[in-house]
Design an enzyme around this catalytic site. Structure first.
Site: not given
Ligand SMILES: NC(=O)c1ccc[n+]([C@@H]2O[C@H](COP(=O)([O-])OP(=O)(O)OC[C@H]3O[C@@H](n4cnc5c(N)ncnc54)[C@H](O)[C@@H]3O)[C@@H](O)[C@H]2O)c1
Length: 255
Positions: A144, A157-158, A160-161, A190
């Site tokens: 992230s 969060y910060a 872990s990432k 996103i």
């Molecule tokens: N959306 C953003 O703005 C953004 C920005 C930076 C990073 N991210 C990262 O992108 C990744 C995807 O996020 P997203 O925005 O698509 O979110 P999302 O919530 O739409 O999808 C996350 C998915 O991970 C699954 N999940 C959660 N815990 C789990 C576990 N213990 N084991 C297996 N699956 C698990 C959830 O069920 C979900 O389907 C994440 O790692 C998030 O931190 C997202």
């Protein structure tokens, strides 16, 4: 020939957001996709969409914070498809509350470290073991922007990432001569359920949504497909000299 023809692609978080877009993209480009998510129902919905576009998929209900379950998921993948070529470690959680460190509940610290950091480490551990056996592979980890800079009121969060970036860089060095590349992507906002309905509830708070939009120089949020496209590029031969990067995908925010 399609870019991922007959490649075996393992995706965590495949039931929603960025993971779902990535799974559908790998499949459109010829990959056989292993759809892992703690939410099996959503992963099955992704499988239906993969089949509808003519692809091949299997679903594994998986909690990535359970090391034994991750080991088994890789074994199941190899038992079904014989190898592992690409892994997109996308599953993650952002925690439900916004608080400074002295007020932050311990419970959600552990939740985010267990899933985002330890879970990604378990995935890499077993994926790398298999990729060594099958002579190479590509791993992309979802970090992230909070893996590169602060995220006030969400320190776990910060932390872990940032940890995911450290794992990525270390693995890139450790396996660079084994035909295995390991990279990370660091997006800002996103538009997915995580930010629209999760901790920041942007779908229900116009001021917060505008602030999230304005963080990017482009004055918009990114789409899951824009991140999927970067993941596929990093998993493809078109990025063959790149390993160990933490690539900001951020609409110019960091610039
Ligand atoms: N959306 C953003 O703005 C953004 C920005 C930076 C990073 N991210 C990262 O992108 C990744 C995807 O996020 P997203 O925005 O698509 O979110 P999302 O919530 O739409 O999808 C996350 C998915 O991970 C699954 N999940 C959660 N815990 C789990 C576990 N213990 N084991 C297996 N699956 C698990 C959830 O069920 C979900 O389907 C994440 O790692 C998030 O931190 C997202």
């Amino acid at each position: 020939m399609k870019r991922f023809e007959n490649k075996i692609c393992f995706i965590t978080g495949a039931g929603s957001g960025i993971g779902k877009a990535t799974a559908l993209s790998f499949s459109r480009e010829g990959g056989k996709v292993v759809l892992c998510d703690i939410d099996e129902k959503n992963a099955l919905n992704t499988k239906d969409e993969v089949l509808a576009q003519g692809g091949e998929a299997m679903v594994i209900a998986l909690d990535i914070s359970n090391g034994a379950a991750v080991k088994k998921a890789i074994e199941q993948t190899v038992a079904t498809y014989g190898r592992l070529d690409c892994a997109a470690n996308i599953a993650g959680v952002a925690g439900p509350v916004s608080k400074r460190i002295h007020e932050y509940p311990e419970e959600f610290w552990h939740q985010q470290i267990n899933v985002n950091l330890t879970g990604t480490w378990y995935c890499m551990k077993y994926q790398l073991g298999q990729m060594l056996k099958n002579g190479g592979g590509n791993i992309v980890n979802l970090s992230s922007a909070a893996g590169l800079i602060a995220q006030p009121e969400n320190a776990p969060y910060a932390a872990s990432k940032h940890g995911v970036v450290g794992l990525t860089r270390t693995a890139a060095k450790e396996y660079a001569t084994d035909n295995i590349r390991v990279n990370a992507i660091c997006p800002t906002a996103i538009e997915t359920p995580m930010i629209m309905e999760g901790r920041r509830k942007l779908a229900h708070n116009e001021d917060a949504r505008q602030a999230a939009i304005n963080f990017q120089a482009m004055k918009r949020m990114g789409t899951p497909q824009e991140i999927a496209d970067v993941i596929l590029w990093l998993c493809s031969d078109r990025s063959s000299f790149i390993t160990g990067i933490a690539l900001a995908a951020d609409g110019g925010a960091m610039a």
